[in-house]
Design a protein around this motif. Structure first.
Motif, short mmCIF file in Angstrom:
data_model
loop_
_atom_site.label_atom_id
_atom_site.label_comp_id
_atom_site.label_asym_id
_atom_site.label_seq_id
_atom_site.Cartn_x
_atom_site.Cartn_y
_atom_site.Cartn_z
N ASP A 591 0.84 -1.19 0.00
CA ASP A 591 0.00 0.00 0.00
C ASP A 591 0.88 1.24 0.00
N CYS A 593 0.61 5.75 -0.51
CA CYS A 593 -0.29 6.90 -0.51
C CYS A 593 -0.68 7.21 -1.95
N ALA A 594 -1.96 7.30 -2.23
CA ALA A 594 -2.42 7.51 -3.60
C ALA A 594 -1.96 8.84 -4.17
N CYS A 604 -2.50 9.76 5.83
CA CYS A 604 -2.84 9.51 4.43
C CYS A 604 -4.05 8.59 4.41
N THR A 605 -5.17 9.10 3.96
CA THR A 605 -6.43 8.35 4.04
C THR A 605 -6.72 7.53 2.78
N HIS A 606 -6.10 7.90 1.66
CA HIS A 606 -6.36 7.19 0.41
C HIS A 606 -5.09 6.47 -0.02
N THR A 607 -5.18 5.17 -0.16
CA THR A 607 -4.02 4.37 -0.56
C THR A 607 -4.35 3.57 -1.81
N GLN A 608 -3.29 3.09 -2.43
CA GLN A 608 -3.43 2.22 -3.58
C GLN A 608 -2.30 1.20 -3.55
N HIS A 625 0.88 14.94 3.62
CA HIS A 625 -0.26 14.99 4.56
C HIS A 625 0.28 15.10 5.98
#
Length: 776
Positions: A591, A593-594, A604-608, A625
């Motif tokens: 994972d 950070c997007a 970091c709330t959005h991951t990819q 962030h």
């Protein structure tokens, strides 16, 4: 008469001495040979003339049709295996008929005597010439076995026009090797050498003489081969014979490249790796593409197909029309050195992955930057700001590629190309950072070989053009299997050309890992793709270097690439993952950070998911962030968190250069609020990142001319953290001015060497050197 008898007696007396004392003459390779080029399935591509303008190929006796061998002996010299090279009885009869009765001229030459005449180019129509022929025949018989002499005859005998030897004759007249002749064909060739002028199979005037002689030979043949009488009907059928002017001239650029002597000197049969079916398919598709786009000024193109498993060239088209002088058609686009545009960028990314500079999701800056005297620009002259390495490569952004090249460890990208055996490289300083943007010239062969290395797990192997060529040469490791796979995995996501999108199939259902390139001035358009077990490279342009705005890789070369892949790749449903064993690669999916591609921090709330090379890929935690304390009463940023009086809020701290790109794109960023007034600089400086001076650059010497307005000044600029609102500039210890992030401060320069310092409004500082030379 008396003189002739004396000469004949002398010859007979000297025969014994000659038999014992004569040296062994050479028979093999005495005359130059033609070069016969075959495709991988044995089909003739071209038969080239020997150095003396004759068609002549050597063929061992055991590869010549036994029927032809037997028929030749039957017709030319029935006692060949019984006499010692000369038939005295036949000579006596010939002498009596020619010189005593003078009824007709008779030669009485045995096969061995004919070999002597052909080998030494003797005139046998005079008594002295006949004597030399006899002596040479005895010399041959003394040192060579019957089979060797017969083989020499069949390889030297004239078969009409400038054709010598059964192999050349069989290929030209019947389009097959001498070992595959039918009985009618074998008997046809057997009667030609006795009178090659009047029995030339390609001469319509002498064709009836040829058939009559063949008929007489067939009657003699049947006496010892009565079972072949059932083949009589085949001798009545029309016989198709090809003239030398009708010889194939296939794959001209490919054959010329081999024939130039780079691969194998001398003559003989060369069995190449080229597949004639694929070659003709490639030629047809390429010509059609050029014809359809002619109204755009596209008049020429080149392409090749390379098998990644064997490194064999299976098709090569050097130009749209070999015979068109208007497009310099005989120039070979596969071997010509041209600017590759952006087609080398994937290898900058792969090298950066191997050096731990990036992974596919790493954040890169597509923003203006100057490197010494070089200021790269994007093809569209726009900037995207923050972009992942994955997207930067797919979108072929120049700024991220140049930045990556600048960050590579020595010997850098130039050293990589040198290790990859790119020819005619200038020193690295000659190219600078333009190397990754098409500043170096490469050949299509070199480019295809590099892409094959990606498909082969980073192993560079030599290209093969001849069957049986050394395949044991050790491969050279130029990239890791992991980086090679990751780059191909990125390139497969490049959208196909508009003409090959849904509902039309994409390369017949296969994934294509491909890249385009457009050289400076729109002189060259490239597309290179890996699909299945094949690399296909395509070039569109002019050999005179004239530019054309239609020469854009994606639109001019991309559709041709996909047309070729659809026709040439037999697999269906192939994917990039099929080319590797994932279990053997040192890769993990993690994972990230997007927004930044870094390891996700707590905010970091959005991951990819992204591929990661353990122990190699960079390990950085996202710092964009950040949570900062905000006073509940004032909404300003507090010096520290005090429960009940402040709250922790997350903001994005983008560097100032990327903020400028967001602003230009109309994207509004919610930055952190200003600090409370009671926060001191020491407290503020303890967090965040210090500025990075981008101008002036220490490696440059700045030159200014006189006083203003001739002296426009030197711009001072820096990339600052996301919470900075003011930058303060100092020259030495003297304050000279203020600027906002993303905007330069212009200093009226003086000659000398200076220490430049910048301090942001939170007390974080950076410094750089500056050298100024004044020109009157």
């Amino acid at each position: 008469m008396k003189r002739a008898v004396i000469c004949l007696a002398a010859v007979m007396g000297m025969a014994a001495a000659v038999w014992l004392l004569c040296p062994r003459p050479a028979l093999d390779d005495y005359y130059p040979r033609s070069r016969a080029f075959y495709d991988t399935h044995g089909r003739l591509l071209r038969l080239a003339l020997a150095a003396d303008d004759r068609y002549r190929l050597h063929c061992p006796l055991d590869r010549i049709s036994p029927r032809l061998v037997e028929a030749t002996v039957l017709y030319e010299d029935r006692d060949f295996y019984r006499h010692a090279g000369v038939d005295p009885a036949a000579l006596a009869r010939a002498f009596w008929t020619t010189y005593i009765t003078r009824s007709r001229r008779v030669g009485a030459s045995t096969i061995t005597m004919q070999v002597a005449r052909l080998r030494w180019r003797l005139r046998s129509d005079t008594i002295s010439g006949k004597l030399r022929q006899i002596l040479r025949a005895l010399q041959l018989a003394r040192h060579y076995e019957k089979e060797e002499i017969l083989e020499a005859y069949l390889n030297l005998a004239p078969y009409g026009g400038n054709i010598e030897g059964v192999q050349a004759a069989s290929l030209i007249y019947f389009n097959k090797p001498a070992g595959q002749l039918s009985l009618p064909e074998a008997l046809t060739l057997a009667v030609v050498p006795q009178n090659p002028v009047h029995r030339n199979p390609a001469n319509p005037e002498g064709f009836q003489h040829l058939l009559a002689a063949r008929k007489r030979l067939f009657e003699r043949w049947l006496r010892s081969h009565p079972r072949d009488r059932g083949l009589s009907a085949f001798f009545e059928l029309p016989m198709a014979v090809r003239r030398s002017a009708q010889l194939p001239f296939e794959a001209p650029h490919f054959v010329d490249h081999i024939d130039a002597g780079r691969w194998r000197p001398g003559g003989g049969s060369l069995h190449t790796t080229l597949d004639l079916n694929r070659q003709q398919t490639m030629e047809r598709i390429l010509r059609g593409h050029v014809a359809r786009r002619a109204d755009e000024g596209i008049t020429n193109a080149a392409a090749l197909a390379l098998d990644t498993r064997t490194m064999a060239i299976s098709a090569m088209v050097g130009s749209a029309d070999f015979f068109n002088d208007g497009i310099h058609g005989q120039v070979n686009g596969a071997t010509a050195r041209r600017s590759p545009g952006s087609t080398l960028k994937p290898f900058v990314y792969a090298l950066a992955m191997d050096q731990g500079v990036i992974h596919p999701a790493s954040l890169m800056k597509d923003s203006p930057r100057r490197y010494g005297g070089f200021t790269p620009e994007n093809f569209d002259q726009r900037f995207l700001g923050p972009v992942s390495a994955h997207d930067a490569l797919i979108l072929s952004r120049n700024l991220p590629a140049a930045d990556l090249q600048s960050r590579l460890a020595a010997p850098g990208f130039h050293g990589f190309l040198k290790r990859a055996e790119i020819g005619k490289l200038e020193p690295a300083a000659f190219y600078g950072l333009a190397l990754s943007l098409g500043g170096v010239e490469v050949t299509m062969l070199e480019l295809a070989r590099l892409y094959a290395a990606l498909a082969n797990g980073g192993r560079l192997r030599p290209i093969r053009m001849l069957k049986g060529q050394d395949t044991e040469t050790p491969a050279q490791r130029i990239l890791s299997p992991e980086a090679s796979f990751l780059v191909l995995d990125i390139l497969k996501d490049t959208p196909p050309p508009e003409s090959h999108r849904v509902p039309r199939s994409v390369a017949a259902g296969n994934q294509v890992a491909w890249k385009t390139g457009t050289s400076h001035g729109f002189r060259d358009a490239w597309a290179v793709g890996v699909c299945g077990d094949m690399v296909v490279a395509v070039w569109v342009g002019n050999f005179n270097g004239q530019g054309n705005r239609a020469f854009v890789g994606r639109t001019a070369a991309g559709p041709l690439l996909f047309d070729l892949l659809e026709a040439l790749v037999p697999e269906r449903g192939w994917t990039v993952s099929d080319s590797v064993d994932r279990d053997r690669l040192n890769l993990k999916r993690i994972d990230v950070c997007a927004a930044t591609g870094a390891l996700p921090g707590r905010y970091c709330t959005h991951t990819q998911k992204s591929e990661f090379i353990p122990g190699v890929s960079p390990i950085r935690v996202c710092t964009v962030h950040r949570a900062v304390p905000v006073a509940l009463a004032t909404g300003r940023r507090a010096c520290r968190h005090i429960p009940g009086r402040t709250r922790m809020a997350v903001f994005e701290f983008w560097p100032s250069d990327l903020q400028a790109i967001f602003h230009a794109a109309g994207i509004s960023l919610k930055g952190p609020p200003p600090y409370a007034r009671d926060c001191g600089l020491d407290q503020q400086a303890a967090t965040g990142h210090a500025p990075v001076i981008t101008s002036p650059q220490a490696e440059l010497v700045y030159t200014v001319i006189g006083d203003p307005p001739q002296n426009p000044g030197i711009p001072f600029s820096a990339v600052s953290d996301g919470d900075v609102r003011q930058l303060y500039w100092f020259v030495g210890n003297r304050y000279v001015g203020i600027s906002r992030p993303g905007q330069p401060f212009i200093w009226q320069a003086q000659s000398g060497t200076f220490d430049i310092r910048v301090v942001d409004d939170h007390g974080r500082a950076a410094r750089a050197g500056l050298t100024v030379a004044m020109v009157p």
